[in-house]
Design a protein around this motif. Structure first.
Motif, PDB file in Angstrom:
ATOM      1  N   ALA A 201     -33.032   8.064 -25.484  1.00  0.00           N
ATOM      2  CA  ALA A 201     -34.127   7.154 -25.171  1.00  0.00           C
ATOM      3  C   ALA A 201     -35.458   7.615 -25.738  1.00  0.00           C
ATOM      4  N   CYS A 202     -35.514   8.850 -26.211  1.00  0.00           N
ATOM      5  CA  CYS A 202     -36.774   9.393 -26.748  1.00  0.00           C
ATOM      6  C   CYS A 202     -36.763   9.458 -28.274  1.00  0.00           C
ATOM      7  N   GLY A 203     -35.699   8.974 -28.900  1.00  0.00           N
ATOM      8  CA  GLY A 203     -35.678   8.899 -30.352  1.00  0.00           C
ATOM      9  C   GLY A 203     -35.268  10.152 -31.083  1.00  0.00           C
ATOM     10  N   HIS A 204     -34.681  11.123 -30.368  1.00  0.00           N
ATOM     11  CA  HIS A 204     -34.315  12.362 -31.054  1.00  0.00           C
ATOM     12  C   HIS A 204     -33.149  12.164 -32.022  1.00  0.00           C
ATOM     13  N   ASP A 205     -32.364  11.112 -31.827  1.00  0.00           N
ATOM     14  CA  ASP A 205     -31.333  10.781 -32.809  1.00  0.00           C
ATOM     15  C   ASP A 205     -31.979  10.412 -34.140  1.00  0.00           C
ATOM     16  N   ALA A 206     -33.076   9.656 -34.061  1.00  0.00           N
ATOM     17  CA  ALA A 206     -33.794   9.284 -35.282  1.00  0.00           C
ATOM     18  C   ALA A 206     -34.471  10.500 -35.912  1.00  0.00           C
ATOM     19  N   HIS A 207     -35.019  11.378 -35.081  1.00  0.00           N
ATOM     20  CA  HIS A 207     -35.655  12.587 -35.617  1.00  0.00           C
ATOM     21  C   HIS A 207     -34.639  13.438 -36.372  1.00  0.00           C
ATOM     22  N   THR A 208     -33.452  13.595 -35.784  1.00  0.00           N
ATOM     23  CA  THR A 208     -32.407  14.395 -36.423  1.00  0.00           C
ATOM     24  C   THR A 208     -31.982  13.776 -37.745  1.00  0.00           C
ATOM     25  N   ALA A 209     -31.781  12.461 -37.746  1.00  0.00           N
ATOM     26  CA  ALA A 209     -31.405  11.771 -38.981  1.00  0.00           C
ATOM     27  C   ALA A 209     -32.501  11.900 -40.027  1.00  0.00           C
TER      28      ALA A 209
ATOM     29  N   GLY B 197     -42.943  34.524 -41.476  1.00  0.00           N
ATOM     30  CA  GLY B 197     -43.309  34.212 -42.850  1.00  0.00           C
ATOM     31  C   GLY B 197     -43.576  32.749 -43.118  1.00  0.00           C
ATOM     32  N   VAL B 198     -43.430  31.883 -42.120  1.00  0.00           N
ATOM     33  CA  VAL B 198     -43.668  30.454 -42.314  1.00  0.00           C
ATOM     34  C   VAL B 198     -45.169  30.185 -42.380  1.00  0.00           C
ATOM     35  N   GLU B 199     -45.586  29.500 -43.448  1.00  0.00           N
ATOM     36  CA  GLU B 199     -47.007  29.204 -43.639  1.00  0.00           C
ATOM     37  C   GLU B 199     -47.403  27.876 -43.007  1.00  0.00           C
ATOM     38  N   ARG B 200     -46.498  26.931 -42.966  1.00  0.00           N
ATOM     39  CA  ARG B 200     -46.744  25.632 -42.361  1.00  0.00           C
ATOM     40  C   ARG B 200     -45.445  25.160 -41.708  1.00  0.00           C
ATOM     41  N   ILE B 201     -45.575  24.490 -40.560  1.00  0.00           N
ATOM     42  CA  ILE B 201     -44.417  23.858 -39.938  1.00  0.00           C
ATOM     43  C   ILE B 201     -44.781  22.421 -39.617  1.00  0.00           C
ATOM     44  N   PHE B 202     -43.890  21.505 -39.932  1.00  0.00           N
ATOM     45  CA  PHE B 202     -44.139  20.082 -39.759  1.00  0.00           C
ATOM     46  C   PHE B 202     -43.089  19.476 -38.824  1.00  0.00           C
ATOM     47  N   GLY B 203     -43.552  18.629 -37.920  1.00  0.00           N
ATOM     48  CA  GLY B 203     -42.663  17.870 -37.060  1.00  0.00           C
ATOM     49  C   GLY B 203     -43.202  16.465 -36.927  1.00  0.00           C
ATOM     50  N   LEU B 204     -42.390  15.566 -36.382  1.00  0.00           N
ATOM     51  CA  LEU B 204     -42.839  14.196 -36.168  1.00  0.00           C
ATOM     52  C   LEU B 204     -42.212  13.660 -34.901  1.00  0.00           C
ATOM     53  N   HIS B 205     -42.748  12.549 -34.423  1.00  0.00           N
ATOM     54  CA  HIS B 205     -42.156  11.848 -33.285  1.00  0.00           C
ATOM     55  C   HIS B 205     -42.352  10.361 -33.484  1.00  0.00           C
ATOM     56  N   GLY B 206     -41.271   9.612 -33.374  1.00  0.00           N
ATOM     57  CA  GLY B 206     -41.365   8.165 -33.478  1.00  0.00           C
ATOM     58  C   GLY B 206     -42.126   7.581 -32.294  1.00  0.00           C
ATOM     59  N   THR B 207     -42.758   6.440 -32.504  1.00  0.00           N
ATOM     60  CA  THR B 207     -43.485   5.768 -31.430  1.00  0.00           C
ATOM     61  C   THR B 207     -43.417   4.264 -31.636  1.00  0.00           C
ATOM     62  N   PRO B 208     -43.300   3.486 -30.558  1.00  0.00           N
ATOM     63  CA  PRO B 208     -43.320   2.023 -30.683  1.00  0.00           C
ATOM     64  C   PRO B 208     -44.728   1.441 -30.650  1.00  0.00           C
ATOM     65  N   LEU B 209     -45.762   2.266 -30.604  1.00  0.00           N
ATOM     66  CA  LEU B 209     -47.125   1.781 -30.411  1.00  0.00           C
ATOM     67  C   LEU B 209     -47.804   1.336 -31.697  1.00  0.00           C
ATOM     68  N   TYR B 210     -47.291   1.756 -32.861  1.00  0.00           N
ATOM     69  CA  TYR B 210     -47.976   1.483 -34.106  1.00  0.00           C
ATOM     70  C   TYR B 210     -47.063   0.744 -35.075  1.00  0.00           C
ATOM     71  N   PRO B 211     -47.641   0.089 -36.073  1.00  0.00           N
ATOM     72  CA  PRO B 211     -46.822  -0.699 -37.009  1.00  0.00           C
ATOM     73  C   PRO B 211     -45.793   0.161 -37.723  1.00  0.00           C
ATOM     74  N   VAL B 212     -44.679  -0.431 -38.039  1.00  0.00           N
ATOM     75  CA  VAL B 212     -43.641   0.261 -38.800  1.00  0.00           C
ATOM     76  C   VAL B 212     -44.224   0.733 -40.127  1.00  0.00           C
ATOM     77  N   GLY B 213     -43.943   1.988 -40.481  1.00  0.00           N
ATOM     78  CA  GLY B 213     -44.461   2.535 -41.722  1.00  0.00           C
ATOM     79  C   GLY B 213     -45.799   3.222 -41.586  1.00  0.00           C
ATOM     80  N   THR B 214     -46.340   3.273 -40.379  1.00  0.00           N
ATOM     81  CA  THR B 214     -47.621   3.936 -40.149  1.00  0.00           C
ATOM     82  C   THR B 214     -47.385   5.378 -39.735  1.00  0.00           C
ATOM     83  N   VAL B 215     -48.161   6.283 -40.296  1.00  0.00           N
ATOM     84  CA  VAL B 215     -48.070   7.698 -39.966  1.00  0.00           C
ATOM     85  C   VAL B 215     -49.392   8.135 -39.348  1.00  0.00           C
TER      86      VAL B 215
END
Length: 394
Positions: free
Chosen positions: A192-200, A245-263
């Motif tokens: 229900a939190c979209g972690h399937d989409a995050h993994t994909a 040794g990691v210089e940058r780490i990136f993550g994301l989370h899907g949300t229904p609040l903003y238009p599709v394709g918006t980051v």
């Protein structure tokens, strides 16, 4: 909206690159504390679901134009990017074409994960699916803890450095009501939190990077983290040295609040620290007709709830965001007996380490002193869930 001018004011939209429609816009919104209060500022046809970002990125189906100036301005996002990147051979356009070619695969993969959700630290099958896909991409991987997976992709081109990409993989104890072909097959468990989409999404990124490893040097670490919902999965990766040794780490989370394709991108504070507390109150049972012979744990617990909620209003500066919430209280065994014990569970959200420790001390003090006033005893058990997420301004 009309095409923006290059000299538009600082808080207006900007054309980032290219002139062929649909263009790419960047809009900066001033920060505000206004939150959504149940009203939906976007029409339904512009709202994305949790997997919307991933599917749209793969298909290149980004909406043209920008968000309306009258649209939402949430305090935790002050940068929006939306539109379609003009395609140019040898740059990002090539990656977009490759991503589009993986749309059906990513959709099927997301649905496979959605059908078989697993709770925090029980993601055995999910980890096996991730390992299967990394094997297919010829990316070496290691188990971290019981269900975490760390993939390591090394570029063969020029350059160096180490970057990490992270996705969470666990589901929630929620019964799915959606009537779709790929609905959850696990009773009482759902993505229900979209972690399937995050993994994909991370597996899709891994595939793109693997196909283009000749275009970069250095190392990309792919972190598939279990137990995000309970805060249990990250410590195993830290203990294993996954971020050394990691210089940058990136993550994301899907949300229904903003238009599709918006980051949405947030410099600085993005998420508050989370702590869980359990307060155990021990009293003494007696008949309700003779309360003086007992110590009412339920009464003491009720007073603790009121006192704890008052901390945010009277002991903490109104300009510092703090959340104190108690969502569970259990007590007593009979309607006509003084409760011998009670138990409360709650959570805190803080943005500074100093306030975090102060709030803990205050709750400890309130619980112990309030219970003592009623002739009972109380102890507080804390669980450190996660620290605040503060992004590098750059």
């Amino acid at each position: 909206p009309a095409a923006p001018r290059p000299d538009r004011a600082a808080n207006g939209p900007y054309l980032l690159s290219g002139s062929a429609p649909p263009p790419v816009f960047l809009r900066r919104f001033p920060k505000t504390r206004r939150a959504f209060a149940g009203d939906d500022p976007l029409p339904s046809d512009r709202r994305g679901r949790h997997a919307g970002l991933i599917r749209s990125a793969a298909a290149g189906e980004f909406p043209a134009g920008t968000m309306s100036p009258d649209g939402p301005r949430p305090y935790h996002i002050n940068c929006f990017v939306t539109g379609q990147v003009p395609e140019k051979e040898g740059n990002m356009g090539t990656l977009l074409e490759q991503a589009r070619s993986e749309q059906a695969y990513l959709s099927d993969l997301r649905r496979e994960l959605h059908r078989c959700p697993e709770l925090a630290m029980q993601e055995t099958r999910t980890a096996a699916v991730i390992e299967r896909e990394l094997d297919r991409l010829d990316i070496p991987h290691t188990r971290i803890g019981p269900t975490g997976v760390l993939g390591v992709l090394r570029g063969t081109g020029t350059g160096g450095g180490t970057v990490a990409l992270r996705a969470d993989i666990d589901a929630l104890p929620i019964q799915e009501a959606n009537d779709v072909e790929y609905r959850s097959q696990a009773d009482g468990v759902m993505h229900a939190c979209g972690h399937d989409a995050h993994t994909a999404a991370l597996l899709g990124a891994a595939g793109l990077l693997a196909r283009n490893r000749h275009r970069f040097g250095g190392e990309v670490r792919l972190i598939f983290q279990p137990g995000e919902e309970t805060g249990q999965g990250a410590p195993d990766f830290l203990a294993a040295g996954a971020l050394e040794g990691v210089e940058r780490i990136f993550g994301l989370h899907g949300t229904p609040l903003y238009p599709v394709g918006t980051v949405g991108i947030t410099p600085g504070l993005n998420n508050a620290a989370v702590d869980h507390f359990r307060i155990v109150v021990q009293g003494k049972s007696a008949h309700v007709s003779a309360p003086q012979l007992g110590a009412d744990a339920l009464y003491a617990a009720s007073q603790i709830v009121v006192a704890v909620q008052g901390l945010a209003a009277r002991r903490i500066s109104p300009v510092e965001p703090v959340v104190l919430g108690i969502g569970k209280l259990t007590a007593g065994t009979a309607y006509n007996a003084v409760a011998a014990s009670a138990e409360l569970e709650g959570t805190t959200r803080t943005i500074s380490q100093e306030t975090r420790m102060q709030v803990r001390a205050w709750i400890d003090q309130v619980a112990e002193q309030t219970a003592r006033f009623s002739g009972a005893e109380a102890r507080v058990i804390w669980t450190d869930v996660t620290s605040a997420l503060i992004n590098d301004p750059q």
